[in-house]
Write a protein that holds these residues in place. Sequence first.
Motif, short mmCIF file in Angstrom:
data_model
loop_
_atom_site.label_atom_id
_atom_site.label_comp_id
_atom_site.label_asym_id
_atom_site.label_seq_id
_atom_site.Cartn_x
_atom_site.Cartn_y
_atom_site.Cartn_z
N TYR A 1 0.84 -1.20 0.00
CA TYR A 1 0.00 0.00 0.00
C TYR A 1 0.87 1.25 0.00
CZ TYR A 1 -3.57 3.23 1.87
OH TYR A 1 -4.41 4.27 2.06
N MET A 2 1.95 1.22 0.80
CA MET A 2 2.82 2.39 0.88
C MET A 2 3.55 2.61 -0.43
SD MET A 2 4.66 2.56 4.54
CE MET A 2 5.80 3.80 4.01
N VAL A 3 4.05 1.53 -1.02
CA VAL A 3 4.81 1.69 -2.27
C VAL A 3 3.92 2.32 -3.34
CG1 VAL A 3 5.86 0.42 -4.17
CG2 VAL A 3 6.46 -0.13 -1.82
N ILE A 4 2.70 1.81 -3.48
CA ILE A 4 1.82 2.31 -4.52
C ILE A 4 1.43 3.76 -4.24
CG2 ILE A 4 -0.51 1.72 -3.71
CD1 ILE A 4 0.32 0.37 -6.94
N ASN A 5 1.25 4.11 -2.97
CA ASN A 5 0.83 5.47 -2.66
C ASN A 5 1.99 6.46 -2.73
OD1 ASN A 5 -2.04 5.83 -2.15
ND2 ASN A 5 -1.74 4.18 -0.69
N VAL A 6 3.19 6.00 -2.39
CA VAL A 6 4.34 6.89 -2.55
C VAL A 6 4.53 7.20 -4.03
CG1 VAL A 6 6.86 6.98 -2.38
CG2 VAL A 6 5.52 6.26 -0.43
N PHE A 7 4.35 6.17 -4.85
CA PHE A 7 4.45 6.37 -6.29
C PHE A 7 3.40 7.36 -6.78
CE2 PHE A 7 2.80 5.12 -10.47
CZ PHE A 7 3.91 5.42 -11.24
N SER A 8 2.16 7.18 -6.34
CA SER A 8 1.11 8.06 -6.85
C SER A 8 1.27 9.47 -6.30
CB SER A 8 -0.28 7.50 -6.55
OG SER A 8 -0.56 7.60 -5.19
N SER A 9 1.81 9.60 -5.08
CA SER A 9 2.05 10.95 -4.55
C SER A 9 3.13 11.65 -5.34
CB SER A 9 2.45 10.86 -3.08
OG SER A 9 1.39 10.34 -2.33
N ALA A 10 4.16 10.90 -5.72
CA ALA A 10 5.22 11.49 -6.54
C ALA A 10 4.64 11.97 -7.86
CB ALA A 10 6.32 10.47 -6.77
N LEU A 11 3.75 11.17 -8.42
CA LEU A 11 3.09 11.54 -9.68
C LEU A 11 2.24 12.78 -9.49
CD1 LEU A 11 3.44 9.96 -12.25
CD2 LEU A 11 1.23 8.88 -11.86
N PHE A 12 1.62 12.87 -8.33
CA PHE A 12 0.79 14.04 -8.00
C PHE A 12 1.66 15.30 -8.00
CE2 PHE A 12 -2.92 15.17 -4.87
CZ PHE A 12 -3.19 16.31 -5.62
N VAL A 13 2.82 15.22 -7.34
CA VAL A 13 3.71 16.38 -7.28
C VAL A 13 4.16 16.77 -8.68
CG1 VAL A 13 5.90 17.24 -6.42
CG2 VAL A 13 4.48 15.85 -4.97
N ILE A 14 4.49 15.76 -9.49
CA ILE A 14 4.93 16.04 -10.86
C ILE A 14 3.81 16.73 -11.64
CG2 ILE A 14 5.56 14.95 -13.04
CD1 ILE A 14 6.96 12.78 -11.33
N ALA A 15 2.57 16.22 -11.47
CA ALA A 15 1.44 16.80 -12.18
C ALA A 15 1.22 18.25 -11.75
CB ALA A 15 0.18 15.97 -11.93
N VAL A 16 1.31 18.49 -10.42
CA VAL A 16 1.16 19.86 -9.92
C VAL A 16 2.26 20.74 -10.48
CG1 VAL A 16 1.25 21.28 -7.84
CG2 VAL A 16 -0.11 19.22 -7.84
N GLY A 17 3.49 20.18 -10.55
CA GLY A 17 4.61 20.94 -11.11
C GLY A 17 4.34 21.35 -12.55
N TYR A 18 3.88 20.41 -13.36
CA TYR A 18 3.54 20.71 -14.76
C TYR A 18 2.47 21.80 -14.83
CZ TYR A 18 6.01 16.60 -16.56
OH TYR A 18 6.96 15.69 -16.91
N LEU A 19 1.43 21.64 -14.02
CA LEU A 19 0.32 22.58 -14.05
C LEU A 19 0.80 23.98 -13.68
CD1 LEU A 19 -2.71 22.57 -14.58
CD2 LEU A 19 -3.09 22.24 -12.16
N TYR A 20 1.69 24.03 -12.68
CA TYR A 20 2.22 25.32 -12.23
C TYR A 20 3.10 25.94 -13.31
CZ TYR A 20 4.35 28.77 -9.18
OH TYR A 20 4.77 29.94 -8.63
N ALA A 21 3.88 25.08 -13.98
CA ALA A 21 4.75 25.59 -15.05
C ALA A 21 3.92 26.17 -16.19
CB ALA A 21 5.65 24.47 -15.56
N VAL A 22 2.79 25.55 -16.48
CA VAL A 22 1.97 26.00 -17.61
C VAL A 22 1.14 27.22 -17.25
CG1 VAL A 22 0.08 25.33 -19.13
CG2 VAL A 22 1.90 23.73 -18.65
N THR A 23 0.53 27.21 -16.05
CA THR A 23 -0.43 28.27 -15.72
C THR A 23 0.14 29.32 -14.77
OG1 THR A 23 -1.25 27.00 -13.86
CG2 THR A 23 -2.39 26.71 -15.94
N GLY A 24 1.11 28.95 -13.94
CA GLY A 24 1.70 29.92 -13.02
C GLY A 24 0.89 30.19 -11.77
#
Lengths: 490, 138
Positions: free
Chosen positions: A162-185
């Motif tokens: 459970y932890m491995v899968i959620n750490v992975f998805s949280s990392a993906l979440f941060v990456i997605a937020v990073g992309y969104l921030y880069a595009v929209t500011g």
Amino acid sequence: MTNAVIFPIAIPLTTAVILIFCVQSWKAQKAVSVVSASLLIAASLWLVRLVHHEGVQKLDVGNWPAPFGITLVSDMLSALLVLTTSVIALACLLYSFFTIGAKQASMYYYVFFQFLIVGVNGAFTTGDIFNLFVFYEVMLMSSYALLVHGGTKIQLQETMKYMVINVFSSALFVIAVGYLYAVTGTLNMAHLAVRIPQMENTAVLTVISLLFLIVFALKGALFPFYVWMPGAYAAPPAAVLALFGGLLTKVGVYSILRTFSLLFRQDIGYTHTILAWLAVATVVFGVIGAVAYRDMRQIAIYNIVAAVGVMAFGISLMTEESMEGTIFYLLQDMVMKTALFFIVGAIAYVAGTNQLGRFSGLLGSYPLLGWAVLISALALAGIPPFSGFIGKALIIRAAFEQGQLAFPLIVLLSSLLVLYSVMKIFIQSCWGEARGCEQKRIAPLYVPIVALLSLAVLYGIGAEFVRPYIAQAAATLADPSVYIESVLKE
Amino acid sequence: MNELILRTVTAVVTFIIILFGIQLFFAGHYYPGGGFIAGLVTAGALVLLLLAFDIQTVKTMVPVNYRMLIGVGLLFALGTGLGGVVFDVPFLTHAHGHVMLPVLGDVSLHTAVLFDLGVYLVVVGVTMTIIETIGEEE
């Protein structure tokens, strides 16, 4: 009052801190937990009333104006979800008092319990996408701790996965937020909702929206990302499982609902078709699992998967009626899944096993428990007077109105199989001659079970009473300009 | 085993590290630093003590229950937030001003320092709880 929105987060947080200090006293922990859970229900009721009369409530934390600071926003959807969470929290507390002993309590069980409520209420209330991530982590950290609490072999094994899968998805979440921030500011959801329609490059936004869909599908157990769930949810004790089943996946569903109604509307034809396909596949795989197993826990777990699929299908339709149906279904499903896990836990406690077929004739010695199984089966499947009906009916009608045929029929058929799977529990455990069950005192367990079931029944019968609230929530989702204006005003 | 050199150096160095931690803590508002790094540095000093002496000795030297320390730290952070509720301004609104103190004279004070103190205590508490729990395990 300015701070109405903060109370559903601040009350459990304060309680968690107080509980750290009285961890040695089992009685003090019980008293503090119950008082705070009741206060939490009162605060959320008040919040629902406030939102109903005065519209969307927002709180600029630290007095920094909207797009620059963190804004907490409570529209009707958030307020209703927070209220449902508070009710489930109190019920799970009462269930825990009986099933989780003083030894576990001295190992900070109730502290983690309160932190989980903080995370869930925070995720439902926040108006900032990175703050959503933080509350997700508060929720997930507490869920790791609760999952492993007790330290049996199966719990250690499943917590690891459970932890491995959620750490992975949280990392993906941060990456997605990073992309969104880069595009929209910007990170404020209302401000994002203003900026995204102004963007010229919608292709990159579609990619980002799909990244968010994967993240939330991992948290909310959509096909094909639900694979972690049957194992992880089979490990913890029933009280923890009921809390997880009632709340955790629903936060993922709420996040999909929020982001795909408020932010990512730029290419609905593409993103929402993908969501619809995933949703229907989730329903199909959910009911296959629910029908296949003879283990009561697995039946209940796959019922969660199927219900998440129904909700995601409702979101993918994007009409006001389907939103209304989704919210109706979401609220009742949170209550019903918690009740179902309570019941399954109680049966497993008296029978000593989760496997159907090893015991029968429960109805003779535990009539109330038996009828509770029947009512929950009818409510889960959506038989008209009970709670599951109106939500599914609205979703399916919205789908037919859009000219879809196959998908709503699959959802209808799934109700039948869900009914079959829970009736299987009823018939095999309650009917027949009495065997395999011991006489045990389970009176305290009836309190939360009966409370939640009667709440669910009242919710079904009194649908006309709750309808205006849910219509208000759906209206905000269908027309996000209300949300945006109330956050960015002044 | 005789650890005279290690222990003598530790006695001197620990205080320098703790002072550095306090300096980082108070510099946080204007210069790089703050509650998090200060907490880690302070915990680093305590870990050095743990390396030079055994767990029991350090417990008598620094008689702190680190789990309670986490609670106290959270209480500080939460208290600065809930102050907003008391004065009917948004949650976590901070107040600041110049205060004349008897010895130090005119000092600019900010309630964010109290929040930072909470962070500091939680970081020290969490780090030491982790290290002591792992260290005590057989």
